[in-house]
Design a protein around this motif. Structure first.
Motif, mmCIF file in Angstrom:
data_model
loop_
_atom_site.group_PDB
_atom_site.id
_atom_site.type_symbol
_atom_site.label_atom_id
_atom_site.label_comp_id
_atom_site.label_asym_id
_atom_site.label_seq_id
_atom_site.Cartn_x
_atom_site.Cartn_y
_atom_site.Cartn_z
ATOM 1 N N VAL A 214 0.869 -1.119 0.048
ATOM 2 C CA VAL A 214 -0.080 -0.047 0.083
ATOM 3 C C VAL A 214 0.793 1.241 -0.059
ATOM 4 N N MET A 215 1.951 0.962 0.591
ATOM 5 C CA MET A 215 2.826 2.327 0.746
ATOM 6 C C MET A 215 4.400 1.681 0.670
ATOM 7 N N ASP A 216 5.329 2.615 0.131
ATOM 8 C CA ASP A 216 6.679 1.698 0.040
ATOM 9 C C ASP A 216 7.287 1.819 1.712
ATOM 10 N N SER A 217 8.376 0.942 1.678
ATOM 11 C CA SER A 217 8.793 0.728 3.098
ATOM 12 C C SER A 217 9.602 1.864 3.772
ATOM 13 N N THR A 218 10.238 2.772 2.857
ATOM 14 C CA THR A 218 10.828 3.916 3.335
ATOM 15 C C THR A 218 9.722 4.765 3.870
ATOM 16 N N ALA A 219 8.406 5.054 3.610
ATOM 17 C CA ALA A 219 7.310 5.838 3.859
ATOM 18 C C ALA A 219 6.894 5.094 5.433
ATOM 19 N N PHE A 220 6.690 3.814 5.474
ATOM 20 C CA PHE A 220 6.264 3.206 6.399
ATOM 21 C C PHE A 220 7.407 3.289 7.731
ATOM 22 N N SER A 221 8.433 3.018 7.326
ATOM 23 C CA SER A 221 9.804 3.210 8.414
ATOM 24 C C SER A 221 9.589 4.531 8.999
ATOM 25 N N MET A 222 9.621 5.546 8.045
ATOM 26 C CA MET A 222 9.550 7.165 8.421
ATOM 27 C C MET A 222 8.410 7.253 9.703
ATOM 28 N N CYS A 223 7.203 6.919 9.025
ATOM 29 C CA CYS A 223 5.697 7.231 9.945
ATOM 30 C C CYS A 223 6.052 6.024 11.289
ATOM 31 N N MET A 224 6.545 5.093 11.269
ATOM 32 C CA MET A 224 6.577 4.288 12.107
ATOM 33 C C MET A 224 7.544 5.068 13.208
ATOM 34 N N ASP A 225 8.904 5.272 12.990
ATOM 35 C CA ASP A 225 9.682 6.125 13.754
ATOM 36 C C ASP A 225 9.265 7.370 14.276
ATOM 37 N N ASN A 226 8.386 8.076 13.794
ATOM 38 C CA ASN A 226 7.848 9.428 13.977
ATOM 39 C C ASN A 226 6.300 9.312 14.460
ATOM 40 N N GLY A 227 5.857 8.189 14.713
ATOM 41 C CA GLY A 227 4.469 7.831 15.360
ATOM 42 C C GLY A 227 3.176 8.603 14.774
ATOM 43 N N ILE A 228 3.438 8.546 13.526
ATOM 44 C CA ILE A 228 2.519 9.137 12.731
ATOM 45 C C ILE A 228 1.638 8.037 11.797
ATOM 46 N N PRO A 229 0.367 8.092 12.407
ATOM 47 C CA PRO A 229 -0.450 7.005 11.842
ATOM 48 C C PRO A 229 -0.838 7.310 10.138
ATOM 49 N N ILE A 230 -1.158 6.404 9.345
ATOM 50 C CA ILE A 230 -1.638 6.327 8.036
ATOM 51 C C ILE A 230 -2.983 5.596 8.112
ATOM 52 N N ILE A 231 -4.072 6.554 7.566
ATOM 53 C CA ILE A 231 -5.120 5.839 7.388
ATOM 54 C C ILE A 231 -5.314 5.527 5.802
ATOM 55 N N VAL A 232 -5.518 4.395 5.470
ATOM 56 C CA VAL A 232 -5.737 3.954 4.023
ATOM 57 C C VAL A 232 -7.301 4.117 3.679
ATOM 58 N N TYR A 233 -7.514 4.992 2.940
ATOM 59 C CA TYR A 233 -9.159 5.053 2.695
ATOM 60 C C TYR A 233 -9.393 4.931 1.048
ATOM 61 N N ASN A 234 -10.660 4.871 0.851
ATOM 62 C CA ASN A 234 -11.091 4.780 -0.676
ATOM 63 C C ASN A 234 -11.297 6.046 -0.971
ATOM 64 N N PHE A 235 -10.809 6.652 -1.947
ATOM 65 C CA PHE A 235 -10.679 7.871 -2.614
ATOM 66 C C PHE A 235 -12.094 8.134 -3.038
ATOM 67 N N ASN A 236 -13.019 7.275 -3.470
ATOM 68 C CA ASN A 236 -14.282 7.517 -4.106
ATOM 69 C C ASN A 236 -15.424 7.517 -3.117
ATOM 70 N N ASP A 237 -15.038 7.190 -1.744
ATOM 71 C CA ASP A 237 -15.755 7.513 -0.795
ATOM 72 C C ASP A 237 -15.698 8.564 0.024
ATOM 73 N N HIS A 238 -15.870 9.586 -0.460
ATOM 74 C CA HIS A 238 -15.452 10.827 0.248
ATOM 75 C C HIS A 238 -16.287 11.176 1.472
ATOM 76 N N GLN A 239 -17.500 10.632 1.331
ATOM 77 C CA GLN A 239 -18.659 10.785 2.651
ATOM 78 C C GLN A 239 -17.954 10.125 3.608
ATOM 79 N N ASN A 240 -17.444 9.218 3.271
ATOM 80 C CA ASN A 240 -16.764 8.155 4.284
ATOM 81 C C ASN A 240 -15.489 8.932 5.213
ATOM 82 N N LEU A 241 -14.864 9.880 4.533
ATOM 83 C CA LEU A 241 -13.806 10.666 4.883
ATOM 84 C C LEU A 241 -13.812 11.439 6.299
ATOM 85 N N ILE A 242 -15.077 12.035 6.329
ATOM 86 C CA ILE A 242 -15.485 12.661 7.515
ATOM 87 C C ILE A 242 -15.850 11.705 8.727
ATOM 88 N N ARG A 243 -16.407 10.451 8.352
ATOM 89 C CA ARG A 243 -16.515 9.460 9.539
ATOM 90 C C ARG A 243 -15.257 9.324 9.887
#
Ligand code: UDP
Length: 257
Positions: A214-243
């Motif tokens: 879903v994302m490359d390992s460099t991105a994962f490692s950096m987010c892991m080390d810096n404690g930034i969560p990643i939410i993977v969502y469906n770009f076509n379900d915009h209404q769900n984004l607010i939820r």
């Protein structure tokens, strides 16, 4: 007039109540270049770009601080060109320039509907955009401007996913929202394996070990080390984004612990 004031009051109440439920303040959304392509096989589709801008405007109305990173795959991908014999660094430079074109298209669509924006590029091109300056980017966000980070990290051999992780770390974003064609991270490709299940949450370590694409390992490692969560969502379900921003687990959240 009285009716208008009454309606406005409800709108204010409605928006206010959504705002109070949102659990993030500063968000970074990563769109791939393909998000701007729409039905075309290549490039930027104006209608799709306007639609994307309208979705972003809805988030701006919730008084979120919004940074965007946009890819360039709808125009040029360095790795594909280098596989066909082009020098990798030159190809990646072209890929980074492609992200600037997308950022300008997105900026244009946002400003046309009244959303203030700034494009900041990792490679200086002052005639068309600001250079990336971290403190200035943060100031823009505080003032309610949408900041679009363009030209990737400014270095070859990286991707715009890594750019998202880097910029999110630099600006202390609360979360990265990774817009994809599916509604989260699956145990296997849901288009191939019928039994594939969606993770509600998973740890970066697990995502790295399972080599989830879903994302490359460099991105994962950096987010892991810096404690930034990643939410993977469906770009076509915009209404769900607010939820999702209210903490609903309809997408997949990747966390450090
Ligand atoms: N790129 C790069 N360095 C970066 C970010 C991007 O060299 O820091 C180049 C790379 O060639 C990449 C292209 O820009 O293929 C477009 O970015 P990406 O493939 O991440 O776009 P997306 O797949 O998200 O549309």
């Amino acid at each position: 007039m009285k009716q208008a004031i009454h309606s406005f009051g409800w709108l204010f109440f409605y928006t206010g109540s959504i705002m109070s439920d949102i659990i993030y303040k500063r968000i970074l959304i990563k769109f791939s270049g393909e998000s701007l392509k729409g039905p075309r096989s290549f490039g930027v589709d104006p209608g799709t770009t306007v639609q994307l801008a309208e979705h972003i405007k809805e988030l701006v109305a919730l008084r979120l601080e919004i940074a965007l990173v946009v890819g360039g795959g709808n125009i040029f991908r360095g790795i594909s060109a280098s596989r066909k014999g082009m020098d990798r660094v030159t190809a990646d430079n072209m890929g980074m320039l492609a992200t600037v074109m997308n950022a300008l298209a997105l900026q244009d669509a946002l400003e046309a509907i009244g959303v203030p924006t700034r494009v900041q590029t990792a490679i200086e091109m002052r005639q068309i955009a600001e250079p990336y300056i971290r403190r200035r980017a943060i100031r823009h966000l505080e003032k309610g401007r949408v900041v679009i980070f363009a030209a990737g990290t400014g270095s070859p051999y990286f991707t715009t996913d890594s750019t998202a992780a880097l910029r999110a770390s630099e600006i202390s974003a609360d979360v990265i929202l990774k817009a994809t064609k599916v509604d989260g991270v699956y145990s296997a490709d849901p288009n191939v394996e019928a039994g594939a299940t969606r993770y509600a949450t998973l740890r970066f370590q697990e995502a790295l070990e399972k080599r989830l694409k879903v994302m490359d390992s460099t991105a994962f490692s950096m987010c892991m080390d810096n404690g930034i969560p990643i939410i993977v969502y469906n770009f076509n379900d915009h209404q769900n984004l607010i939820r999702i921003l209210q903490g609903d687990t309809i997408a997949s959240t990747i966390v450090t612990n």
